[in-house]
Design an enzyme around this catalytic site. Structure first.
Site, PDB file in Angstrom:
ATOM      1  N   GLN A   1      -7.732   9.090 -18.893  1.00  0.00           N
ATOM      2  CA  GLN A   1      -7.065   7.914 -18.339  1.00  0.00           C
ATOM      3  C   GLN A   1      -6.988   8.022 -16.811  1.00  0.00           C
ATOM      4  OE1 GLN A   1      -6.302   5.213 -20.029  1.00  0.00           O
ATOM      5  NE2 GLN A   1      -5.272   4.137 -18.364  1.00  0.00           N
TER       6      GLN A   1
ATOM      7  N   ASP B   1     -16.022   5.173 -21.971  1.00  0.00           N
ATOM      8  CA  ASP B   1     -15.640   4.280 -20.875  1.00  0.00           C
ATOM      9  C   ASP B   1     -16.883   3.717 -20.159  1.00  0.00           C
ATOM     10  OD1 ASP B   1     -12.946   3.662 -20.375  1.00  0.00           O
ATOM     11  OD2 ASP B   1     -12.524   5.672 -19.601  1.00  0.00           O
TER      12      ASP B   1
ATOM     13  N   LYS C   1      -4.153   2.336 -26.808  1.00  0.00           N
ATOM     14  CA  LYS C   1      -5.467   2.829 -27.251  1.00  0.00           C
ATOM     15  C   LYS C   1      -5.315   3.614 -28.555  1.00  0.00           C
ATOM     16  CE  LYS C   1      -7.218   2.745 -22.551  1.00  0.00           C
ATOM     17  NZ  LYS C   1      -7.697   3.417 -21.337  1.00  0.00           N
TER      18      LYS C   1
HETATM   19  N1  GUN Z   1      -7.265   2.964 -16.163  1.00  0.00           N
HETATM   20  C1  GUN Z   1      -7.230   1.608 -16.122  1.00  0.00           C
HETATM   21  N2  GUN Z   1      -8.234   1.100 -16.866  1.00  0.00           N
HETATM   22  C2  GUN Z   1      -8.908   2.152 -17.375  1.00  0.00           C
HETATM   23  C3  GUN Z   1     -10.049   2.260 -18.229  1.00  0.00           C
HETATM   24  O1  GUN Z   1     -10.665   1.283 -18.653  1.00  0.00           O
HETATM   25  N3  GUN Z   1     -10.426   3.521 -18.545  1.00  0.00           N
HETATM   26  C4  GUN Z   1      -9.787   4.618 -18.071  1.00  0.00           C
HETATM   27  N4  GUN Z   1     -10.249   5.816 -18.421  1.00  0.00           N
HETATM   28  N5  GUN Z   1      -8.741   4.561 -17.266  1.00  0.00           N
HETATM   29  C5  GUN Z   1      -8.306   3.328 -16.931  1.00  0.00           C
END
Ligand code: GUN
Length: 281
Positions: free
Chosen positions: A96, A119, A52
């Site tokens: 996350q 998100d 990311k």
């Molecule tokens: N963990 C796995 N996929 C995601 C996601 O799309 N967003 C977040 N915040 N955590 C994750």
């Protein structure tokens, strides 16, 4: 049969985001900014977060990456999120998931304002999607809509089956397909006779985290199959779809890796750009 390249679709969209980030910077004097918070040392989560941050750099965004050791007091993390929520120069905030045991996920996520919820996980953003008034939409299902669009397929009236009912993928995926005028069935671990649904589906999206779960006999000739699975088997990445069996029957199918995966971060970048524009423009 055609393989949908998430890598290629993703690269095109990232080019556009990069251009838009430049225009944003010219207009507002700074780049769009994303803050990512990670707690604990789960290796897969660290890989996702690193990707990311790399994605931000690639399109010219500023990023903030805050790493906390497992055991950091929850209030310390909460204070940091509250600071980001107030910070005029931060456009998106992402915690996350999953958080290590003992942390209150609902509480920490509730500290992210809807306008910075890149998100798309907040109750408001989830609710708006279900009312077909989408604001910010969960990245993986949004990326899948872009992949479906890349095939040029008309979605209206299609039978779509979503396998998996998670808040992050299955449910928002079903809502997006419903909003696109598909007839949508959501199947899950308690569904009886799953094949009776998948065999009638024009579109099948599988998001359950079980390696090679969807078999050739379960899909109709000419179906579009989207594989959200990322399963590690003997050190190799394997999707939820038995690709060798299913691919020959499909009109389009996504590979693992290189299908849905690259789109998720691209949609995070797009959501961050849009959040920045909405807040400042
Ligand atoms: N963990 C796995 N996929 C995601 C996601 O799309 N967003 C977040 N915040 N955590 C994750």
């Amino acid at each position: 049969m055609e393989i949908i390249s998430g890598k290629a679709v993703s690269a095109d969209i990232r080019q556009d985001i990069k251009q838009d980030a430049l225009s944003f910077k010219e207009r507002f004097g700074r780049a769009p900014a994303l803050a990512v918070i990670i707690v604990g040392d789960d290796p897969a989560s660290h890989t996702y977060v690193n990707n990311k941050i790399k994605g931000c750099a690639e399109v010219g965004f500023r990023s903030i990456c805050q790493k906390y050791a497992n055991g950091t007091p929850q209030e310390e993390i909460a204070s940091f999120i509250k600071g980001l929520a107030q910070d005029e120069e931060v456009d998106g905030i992402l915690v996350q998931l999953p958080l290590p045991k003992g942390y209150d996920e609902k509480y920490l996520l509730s500290l992210i304002p809807d306008s910075k919820d890149v998100d798309g996980f907040s109750p408001t953003n989830t609710g708006l999607l279900s009312m077909n008034r989408p604001n910010t939409v969960s990245c993986t299902p949004l990326g899948i809509m872009h992949l479906l669009a890349s095939t040029g397929t008309q979605l209206k009236g299609k039978n779509a089956v979503v396998i998996g009912r998670s808040n992050t993928v299955g449910k928002p995926m079903a809502m997006l397909l419903l909003n696109a005028d598909c007839t949508v069935t959501v199947c899950h671990s308690k569904t009886k006779d799953l094949s009776s649904y998948t065999k009638n589906a024009d579109i099948v999206v599988v998001a359950i985290g079980r390696a090679k779960f969807l078999k050739g006999e379960m899909v109709k000739e000419g179906a579009i199959v989207i594989d959200v699975g990322i399963n590690r088997v003997d050190g190799k990445l394997v999707g939820d779809v038995d690709f060798e069996e299913v691919a020959p029957k499909c009109s389009y199918i996504t590979p693992v890796p290189g299908g849905v995966g690259p789109m998720t971060i691209t949609m995070l970048l797009l959501n961050t750009l849009n959040a920045a524009i909405h807040r400042l423009a």
